[in-house]
Design a protein around this motif. Structure first.
Motif, PDB file in Angstrom:
ATOM      1  N   GLU A  59       0.834  -1.203   0.000  1.00  0.00           N
ATOM      2  CA  GLU A  59       0.000   0.000   0.000  1.00  0.00           C
ATOM      3  C   GLU A  59       0.868   1.254   0.000  1.00  0.00           C
ATOM      4  O   GLU A  59       0.535   2.254  -0.635  1.00  0.00           O
ATOM      5  CB  GLU A  59      -0.936  -0.015   1.216  1.00  0.00           C
ATOM      6  N   ALA A  60       1.982   1.198   0.714  1.00  0.00           N
ATOM      7  CA  ALA A  60       2.880   2.354   0.804  1.00  0.00           C
ATOM      8  C   ALA A  60       3.481   2.717  -0.548  1.00  0.00           C
ATOM      9  O   ALA A  60       3.859   3.861  -0.774  1.00  0.00           O
ATOM     10  CB  ALA A  60       3.976   2.088   1.826  1.00  0.00           C
ATOM     11  N   LYS A  61       3.542   1.732  -1.451  1.00  0.00           N
ATOM     12  CA  LYS A  61       4.131   1.980  -2.771  1.00  0.00           C
ATOM     13  C   LYS A  61       3.422   3.099  -3.519  1.00  0.00           C
ATOM     14  O   LYS A  61       3.998   3.738  -4.386  1.00  0.00           O
ATOM     15  CB  LYS A  61       4.096   0.704  -3.619  1.00  0.00           C
ATOM     16  N   ALA A  62       2.174   3.326  -3.189  1.00  0.00           N
ATOM     17  CA  ALA A  62       1.415   4.378  -3.861  1.00  0.00           C
ATOM     18  C   ALA A  62       1.914   5.764  -3.476  1.00  0.00           C
ATOM     19  O   ALA A  62       1.596   6.756  -4.118  1.00  0.00           O
ATOM     20  CB  ALA A  62      -0.076   4.244  -3.518  1.00  0.00           C
ATOM     21  N   ASN A  63       2.687   5.834  -2.418  1.00  0.00           N
ATOM     22  CA  ASN A  63       3.125   7.119  -1.902  1.00  0.00           C
ATOM     23  C   ASN A  63       4.659   7.129  -1.782  1.00  0.00           C
ATOM     24  O   ASN A  63       5.229   6.434  -0.943  1.00  0.00           O
ATOM     25  CB  ASN A  63       2.468   7.349  -0.532  1.00  0.00           C
ATOM     26  N   THR A  64       5.296   7.899  -2.653  1.00  0.00           N
ATOM     27  CA  THR A  64       6.761   7.899  -2.736  1.00  0.00           C
ATOM     28  C   THR A  64       7.415   8.139  -1.382  1.00  0.00           C
ATOM     29  O   THR A  64       8.389   7.476  -1.023  1.00  0.00           O
ATOM     30  CB  THR A  64       7.238   9.024  -3.679  1.00  0.00           C
ATOM     31  N   ILE A  65       6.878   9.091  -0.650  1.00  0.00           N
ATOM     32  CA  ILE A  65       7.491   9.442   0.632  1.00  0.00           C
ATOM     33  C   ILE A  65       7.330   8.297   1.625  1.00  0.00           C
ATOM     34  O   ILE A  65       8.269   7.927   2.319  1.00  0.00           O
ATOM     35  CB  ILE A  65       6.872  10.751   1.169  1.00  0.00           C
ATOM     36  N   LEU A  66       6.141   7.728   1.657  1.00  0.00           N
ATOM     37  CA  LEU A  66       5.892   6.630   2.590  1.00  0.00           C
ATOM     38  C   LEU A  66       6.797   5.441   2.315  1.00  0.00           C
ATOM     39  O   LEU A  66       7.350   4.842   3.233  1.00  0.00           O
ATOM     40  CB  LEU A  66       4.432   6.174   2.492  1.00  0.00           C
ATOM     41  N   VAL A  67       6.931   5.109   1.055  1.00  0.00           N
ATOM     42  CA  VAL A  67       7.715   3.928   0.721  1.00  0.00           C
ATOM     43  C   VAL A  67       9.188   4.175   1.045  1.00  0.00           C
ATOM     44  O   VAL A  67       9.899   3.287   1.518  1.00  0.00           O
ATOM     45  CB  VAL A  67       7.467   3.476  -0.747  1.00  0.00           C
ATOM     46  N   THR A  68       9.640   5.392   0.854  1.00  0.00           N
ATOM     47  CA  THR A  68      11.040   5.731   1.131  1.00  0.00           C
ATOM     48  C   THR A  68      11.351   5.649   2.626  1.00  0.00           C
ATOM     49  O   THR A  68      12.406   5.161   3.030  1.00  0.00           O
ATOM     50  CB  THR A  68      11.354   7.154   0.615  1.00  0.00           C
ATOM     51  N   TYR A  69      10.430   6.134   3.435  1.00  0.00           N
ATOM     52  CA  TYR A  69      10.702   6.220   4.878  1.00  0.00           C
ATOM     53  C   TYR A  69       9.923   5.192   5.689  1.00  0.00           C
ATOM     54  O   TYR A  69       9.747   5.343   6.890  1.00  0.00           O
ATOM     55  CB  TYR A  69      10.392   7.640   5.369  1.00  0.00           C
ATOM     56  N   PHE A  70       9.451   4.167   4.989  1.00  0.00           N
ATOM     57  CA  PHE A  70       8.604   3.164   5.635  1.00  0.00           C
ATOM     58  C   PHE A  70       9.233   2.638   6.928  1.00  0.00           C
ATOM     59  O   PHE A  70       8.605   2.636   7.989  1.00  0.00           O
ATOM     60  CB  PHE A  70       8.353   2.008   4.663  1.00  0.00           C
ATOM     61  N   ASP A  71      10.494   2.202   6.846  1.00  0.00           N
ATOM     62  CA  ASP A  71      11.138   1.570   8.004  1.00  0.00           C
ATOM     63  C   ASP A  71      11.295   2.547   9.169  1.00  0.00           C
ATOM     64  O   ASP A  71      11.167   2.162  10.330  1.00  0.00           O
ATOM     65  CB  ASP A  71      12.495   0.991   7.605  1.00  0.00           C
ATOM     66  N   ALA A  72      11.563   3.804   8.856  1.00  0.00           N
ATOM     67  CA  ALA A  72      11.721   4.802   9.917  1.00  0.00           C
ATOM     68  C   ALA A  72      10.385   5.086  10.601  1.00  0.00           C
ATOM     69  O   ALA A  72      10.317   5.308  11.812  1.00  0.00           O
ATOM     70  CB  ALA A  72      12.295   6.085   9.336  1.00  0.00           C
ATOM     71  N   LEU A  73       9.326   5.072   9.799  1.00  0.00           N
ATOM     72  CA  LEU A  73       8.000   5.358  10.360  1.00  0.00           C
ATOM     73  C   LEU A  73       7.434   4.171  11.131  1.00  0.00           C
ATOM     74  O   LEU A  73       6.624   4.340  12.046  1.00  0.00           O
ATOM     75  CB  LEU A  73       7.030   5.761   9.226  1.00  0.00           C
ATOM     76  N   ASP A  74       7.864   2.974  10.742  1.00  0.00           N
ATOM     77  CA  ASP A  74       7.377   1.750  11.403  1.00  0.00           C
ATOM     78  C   ASP A  74       8.150   1.548  12.709  1.00  0.00           C
ATOM     79  O   ASP A  74       9.055   0.731  12.805  1.00  0.00           O
ATOM     80  CB  ASP A  74       7.573   0.564  10.460  1.00  0.00           C
ATOM     81  N   THR A  75       7.740   2.284  13.736  1.00  0.00           N
ATOM     82  CA  THR A  75       8.548   2.325  14.961  1.00  0.00           C
ATOM     83  C   THR A  75       8.539   1.006  15.719  1.00  0.00           C
ATOM     84  O   THR A  75       9.491   0.682  16.420  1.00  0.00           O
ATOM     85  CB  THR A  75       8.085   3.468  15.893  1.00  0.00           C
ATOM     86  N   ASP A  76       7.453   0.212  15.632  1.00  0.00           N
ATOM     87  CA  ASP A  76       7.460  -1.080  16.345  1.00  0.00           C
ATOM     88  C   ASP A  76       7.951  -2.231  15.460  1.00  0.00           C
ATOM     89  O   ASP A  76       7.926  -3.389  15.872  1.00  0.00           O
ATOM     90  CB  ASP A  76       6.096  -1.377  16.966  1.00  0.00           C
ATOM     91  N   LYS A  77       8.363  -1.880  14.221  1.00  0.00           N
ATOM     92  CA  LYS A  77       8.978  -2.848  13.299  1.00  0.00           C
ATOM     93  C   LYS A  77       8.123  -4.092  13.041  1.00  0.00           C
ATOM     94  O   LYS A  77       8.637  -5.199  12.948  1.00  0.00           O
ATOM     95  CB  LYS A  77      10.358  -3.302  13.833  1.00  0.00           C
ATOM     96  N   ASP A  78       6.802  -3.918  12.949  1.00  0.00           N
ATOM     97  CA  ASP A  78       5.954  -5.076  12.649  1.00  0.00           C
ATOM     98  C   ASP A  78       5.635  -5.164  11.162  1.00  0.00           C
ATOM     99  O   ASP A  78       4.875  -6.020  10.736  1.00  0.00           O
ATOM    100  CB  ASP A  78       4.664  -5.040  13.492  1.00  0.00           C
ATOM    101  N   GLY A  79       6.230  -4.281  10.379  1.00  0.00           N
ATOM    102  CA  GLY A  79       6.022  -4.338   8.940  1.00  0.00           C
ATOM    103  C   GLY A  79       4.783  -3.603   8.454  1.00  0.00           C
ATOM    104  O   GLY A  79       4.457  -3.634   7.274  1.00  0.00           O
ATOM    105  N   PHE A  80       4.100  -2.941   9.382  1.00  0.00           N
ATOM    106  CA  PHE A  80       2.930  -2.137   9.021  1.00  0.00           C
ATOM    107  C   PHE A  80       3.061  -0.743   9.621  1.00  0.00           C
ATOM    108  O   PHE A  80       3.653  -0.577  10.689  1.00  0.00           O
ATOM    109  CB  PHE A  80       1.643  -2.753   9.573  1.00  0.00           C
ATOM    110  N   LEU A  81       2.506   0.218   8.936  1.00  0.00           N
ATOM    111  CA  LEU A  81       2.386   1.548   9.530  1.00  0.00           C
ATOM    112  C   LEU A  81       0.969   1.666  10.083  1.00  0.00           C
ATOM    113  O   LEU A  81       0.000   1.685   9.336  1.00  0.00           O
ATOM    114  CB  LEU A  81       2.617   2.631   8.481  1.00  0.00           C
ATOM    115  N   SER A  82       0.874   1.688  11.388  1.00  0.00           N
ATOM    116  CA  SER A  82      -0.448   1.813  11.992  1.00  0.00           C
ATOM    117  C   SER A  82      -0.819   3.286  12.085  1.00  0.00           C
ATOM    118  O   SER A  82       0.023   4.162  11.967  1.00  0.00           O
ATOM    119  CB  SER A  82      -0.440   1.198  13.390  1.00  0.00           C
ATOM    120  N   LYS A  83      -2.090   3.512  12.311  1.00  0.00           N
ATOM    121  CA  LYS A  83      -2.559   4.889  12.491  1.00  0.00           C
ATOM    122  C   LYS A  83      -1.841   5.512  13.683  1.00  0.00           C
ATOM    123  O   LYS A  83      -1.456   6.679  13.645  1.00  0.00           O
ATOM    124  CB  LYS A  83      -4.075   4.889  12.695  1.00  0.00           C
TER     125      LYS A  83
END
Ligand code: CA
Ligand code: CA
Length: 124
Positions: free
Chosen positions: A85-109
């Motif tokens: 899903e993050a692929k649709a958003n360049t910024i999200l896909v680039t910083y996915f790992d940094a934003l995924d603070t609990d490292k479960d592979g998902f960005l939660s709300k």
């Protein structure tokens, strides 16, 4: 430092900031309009309270856009953003790992909300 970057990124990802999108500098009319909008008691001055209301309105608007952005990216509506899903958003896909603070592979709300809250703090 990392936190700062992540917070800024979270805002960029979802909130559309008209001020940034606009190429030409603010003209006088725009400034007058903004001033009039802020000066709610029309005494020709902007006091702290008026500025506070104005800033809050901007924050509220950003939050609405942020929430709408999240829902839009969350295609399968499970309340979190996976890598596909993050692929649709360049910024999200680039910083996915940094934003995924609990490292479960998902960005939660909650993760995105936290990043946004950090960003709001930075602006103050
Ligand atoms: Ca999802
Ligand atoms: Ca996560």
């Amino acid at each position: 430092m990392i936190k700062t970057l992540v917070a800024a990124v979270a805002v960029m990802a979802f909130a559309t900031l008209p001020a940034l999108a606009q190429e030409k500098p603010a003209d006088k009319d725009m400034i007058d309009k903004a001033f009039e909008g802020m000066d709610t008691n029309k005494d020709g001055k902007i006091d702290r309270a008026e500025l506070g209301v104005y800033m809050q309105a901007i924050v509220d608007k950003q939050r609405d856009e942020f929430d709408a952005g999240f829902v839009e990216v969350d295609v399968n509506k499970d309340g979190k953003i996976d890598k596909d899903e993050a692929k649709a958003n360049t910024i999200l896909v680039t910083y996915f790992d940094a934003l995924d603070t609990d490292k479960d592979g998902f960005l939660s709300k909650a993760e995105m909300d936290r990043a946004l809250a950090e960003a709001a703090k930075l602006k103050n």
